[in-house]
Structure formats: structure tokens, C-alpha cells
Design a protein around this motif. Structure first.
Motif, PDB file in Angstrom:
ATOM      1  N   LEU A  91       0.828  -1.235   0.056  1.00 36.82           N
ATOM      2  CA  LEU A  91      -0.142  -0.067   0.081  1.00 36.82           C
ATOM      3  C   LEU A  91       0.762   1.386  -0.058  1.00 36.82           C
ATOM      4  N   PHE A  92       2.044   1.183   0.604  1.00 34.70           N
ATOM      5  CA  PHE A  92       2.816   2.501   0.726  1.00 34.70           C
ATOM      6  C   PHE A  92       4.199   2.444  -0.016  1.00 34.70           C
ATOM      7  N   HIS A  93       4.174   1.572  -1.120  1.00 36.21           N
ATOM      8  CA  HIS A  93       5.350   1.835  -2.080  1.00 36.21           C
ATOM      9  C   HIS A  93       6.559   1.477  -1.454  1.00 36.21           C
ATOM     10  N   SER A  94       6.779   0.452  -0.636  1.00 37.66           N
ATOM     11  CA  SER A  94       7.906  -0.143  -0.061  1.00 37.66           C
ATOM     12  C   SER A  94       8.255  -1.738  -0.649  1.00 37.66           C
ATOM     13  N   GLN A  95       9.115  -1.756  -1.573  1.00 37.23           N
ATOM     14  CA  GLN A  95       9.546  -3.178  -1.905  1.00 37.23           C
ATOM     15  C   GLN A  95      10.249  -3.913  -0.771  1.00 37.23           C
ATOM     16  N   ALA A  96      10.956  -2.898  -0.266  1.00 38.07           N
ATOM     17  CA  ALA A  96      11.858  -3.618   0.926  1.00 38.07           C
ATOM     18  C   ALA A  96      11.049  -4.015   2.089  1.00 38.07           C
TER      19      ALA A  96
END
Length: 388
Positions: free
Chosen positions: A47-52
């Protein structure tokens, strides 16, 4: 040869059951935590654009799967010895520790490779948002807590597998720190900083995994105790009353247990029961010196068979010698009146006779001595006179 009696089955089973319950409880708590964190991180990353953070969530799910392995292995390793596994099942714990160690190495390698690529390849992606920081921070706190809790229980029950699983939990905390650093770095414009930190942490994770894996491999190939511990055990044996020398001291580990074999040289003139009692004293003192010793097998020697020629297997048996003596004496010789000492590849005899050895008895004894002297294995004959 004898082995020190172990604690009663009831006591041993109760202790193993208590350890298994403690290990299962802490591992279940850790598994539930991993599942909750995995859901939070995967949803938050998407949802908050963090692949990590998304990858870190997958890492948490892998931790939950490894927790299931730990529970199964701990249950098997605490089973009582049986016909197929007379020394117990602790090696299953060693195998589980090795698998977890290899998993840490794989996780460290994957993290290092992924972040090395990020160091040298620019990617245009949306910047992560602040909820990513909250999820990562929650993961760090939760995994650090479960690491300390699991490690404490693992040390208390002397379980390398549980300690290894604790460090596995800490890798999740470390990877969440990477997420924190990468998020802050991306927000501040230093995108490369999180990748560099991740590579360093990945190397540390791999190093921890290598330590567990290498120790497990050494145990599986029966690597002995350190030299200083072996010398301590030798000194304990040498200073035990009745022991003349110690040799062929061998050791190996099985889980948290230590197995020991030792040869003890005692006087050839003492009885079998006295030699056994000397060995039991050595066993008790060795276990006081190293409480993790589970089994000690000792062999009583009448001489140091490391020196000189090996003991010949061609020496005659008691039955053969007794038959020859009875032929010379023209009467039966009871086993209790004949003692045999097999020393330095010779047979030394002690014969107990009731009279003073005069007349026909003396002639018979002389014939026996002459007959025995014809054999290369004959060492000496001592004759004891008297009714007792």
C-alpha cells in the motif's frame, strides 16, 4: 567395560518433557508474532510503495515456517532412547541447527546480492511513505524481544537449535532496520545509504549462520572435545585412587550431551569387581568436572596396551590351561583355585592347593610345571598351599 547408570527413566522423561514444553511454548509465541508481522509488512509494503518492507514481510513468513521445523525437531530430539537410537535422538537437534544455520547463510546471501544490485542500478520507483517506518519499527521491537526471550530459554535448556532460531529471529529485526534506514535514506535523498547498510548487515547474518552450521557439521562428524577439556578429564582419572594410567580417551558430542570412552590401567592383582569400582569412581568425578557428560564407557586394563606389542589373540583359554593342569595332577581343578593373569603376551598362573605339596602331590606339581614350561606363552606359576 561398563557404563555409568543414568538417572531413572521417570526423572529423565520428566526433564525432557519440561524442556520440550518450554521450547514449544516460546517457539509458538515466535511463530504467531512472525505471522502477524508478516501480514502487517506485506500489506504495508504493497500500500505504501516499499518493496523492501514487502520482501521483509515474506522473510517473516519464512521465519514462521522455520518455527514449525523447530517445534517438530525439538519434539523428536527429546524422545527417550530406543532400540534404533540407543544414545538418544539429540542428533536431530544438531541437524535442525545445521538447517537453520544454512538458512541464515542463504538469507544473508540473498540480502547482500539484492542490495549490491541496488547500489549500482538506479531504479525509478515511488518513494515510500511514513507508515513504512512504523511497520519497520514495530518489527524491530517485536523481533528483538522474541530474540532475547528465545535465546534465554535456549540457553536454559542447553538447546543449540533454539539458540540458532533466536538468532534467526534477530535477522528479521536486522532486515527491518535495513527497511528503516532505506526509507529514511530515500526520504532524505541518499538512496544508496540503505543498500550499503543492508550489505553490511547481510554479511553479519551470514557470519552468524556459518558459525551455527560449522559447529553442527563438526558434531555430526564426531569432532572431539577441545584439548583443554580432554586434559582436564585425563587429570581427573589419573588422580583417582586405584588408577595407574589413562589412555585412549575419546569424546564426541550429541546435541548438548557429551559421550566419552576411556581406558583405565589398574593393578593386575585386584579383582574384577574392585577394578569396576575404580572405574565407577572415575565416572563420578568426570561428571562432576563436566556436567554435560551423558554417557561414559570405561575399559579396565591390567597393563598399558599402548606400549609394547599388541595383546596376542593366540594365548590359550582358561579351559585349555585347566585341562592340561588336570591331566598333570590327575584330579579336577576347580575354577576358584586357578587364577590367570594375561600380561605382556604371557600367561601367569596362580594355583591354590590344599596340602603342603609333598609326596605324590609334589611330583604331580613338578610335572605340571615342566609341561607348562614347554609353551612359549607360559610366564610363571605361583603355587599357594593350604586349605584356605
Amino acid at each position: 567395560m561398563a557404563t555409568k547408570p543414568q538417572p531413572t527413566a521417570t526423572t529423565s522423561q520428566a526433564s525432557a518433557a519440561a524442556e520440550a514444553r518450554a521450547a514449544t511454548r516460546v517457539t509458538l509465541i515466535g511463530m504467531i508474532l512472525d505471522l502477524v508481522l508478516g501480514v502487517i509488512k506485506c500489506i504495508g509494503g504493497a500500500l505504501f510503495h516499499s518493496q523492501a518492507l514487502l520482501v521483509d514481510g515474506i522473510h517473516s513468513f519464512s521465519d514462521a515456517a522455520s518455527d514449525l521445523v523447530v517445534i517438530a525437531v525439538m519434539k523428536v530430539s527429546r524422545l527417550e532412547p530406543d532400540q534404533g537410537h540407543p544414545y538418544g535422538h539429540q542428533r536431530f537437534e544438531t541437524l535442525g541447527t545445521m538447517i537453520l544455520g544454512a538458512t541464515l547463510i542463504a538469507v544473508g546471501g540473498a540480502l547482500a546480492w539484492d542490495n549490491l544490485e541496488r547500489l549500482f542500478v538506479d531504479t525509478d520507483a515511488p518513494l515510500p511513505e511514513w507508515p513504512v517506518l512504523a511497520a519497520a519499527l514495530l518489527s524491530v521491537v517485536g523481533k528483538e524481544w522474541i530474540f532475547r526471550y528465545t535465546r534465554k530459554v535456549g540457553l536454559a535448556i542447553r538447546s543449540e537449535l533454539l539458540v540458532a532460531n533466536a538468532w534467526h529471529s534477530r535477522t528479521d529485526a536486522l532486515s527491518s532496520i535495513v527497511v528503516l534506514v532505506s526509507t529514511l535514506g530515500a526520504m532524505a535523498g541518499f538512496v544508496w545509504l540503505d543498500a550499503l547498510a543492508a550489505v553490511v548487515i547481510a554479511v553479519l547474518v551470514g557470519h552468524v549462520g556459518w558459525g551455527f552450521t560449522w559447529r553442527s557439521v563438526k558434531e555430526l562428524v564426531d569432532t572431539g572435545l577441545p584439548e583443554e577439556e580432554l586434559e582436564r578429564l585425563k587429570e581427573v582419572a589419573r588422580t583417582t585412587e586405584g588408577v595407574r594410567n589413562v589412555h585412549d580417551l575419546r569424546s564426541r558430542r550429541m546435541g548438548h550431551n557429551i559421550l566419552v570412552d576411556v581406558h583405565l590401567v589398574v593393578s593386575p592383582d585386584i579383582s574384577v569387581s574392585e577394578g569396576h569400582q575404580v572405574g565407577m569412581q572415575v565416572v563420578a568425578r568426570m561428571r562432576e568436572s563436566l556436567p554435560d557428560i551423558a554417557h561414559i564407557t570405561f575399559h579396565i586394563d591390567a597393563e598399558n596396551d599402548e606400549q609394547g606389542r599388541p595383546t596376542s589373540l593366540q594365548l590359550p583359554s582358561r579351559k585349555t590351561i585347566q585341562t592340561e593342569l588336570e591331566a598333570c595332577l590327575s584330579r579336577p581343578v576347580s575354577p576358584g583355585r586357578l587364577r590367570l593373569h594375561y600380561l605382556r603376551n604371557k600367561v601367569h598362573l596362580e594355583l591354590f592347593v590344599e596340602d603342603r605339596g609333598t609326596g605324590p602331590e609334589a611330583e604331580a606339581l613338578a610335572r605340571a610345571v615342566h609341561s607348562l614350561e614347554q609353551h612359549p606363552w607360559f610366564g610363571s606359576l605361583r603355587i599357594w598351599h593350604g586349605p584356605d
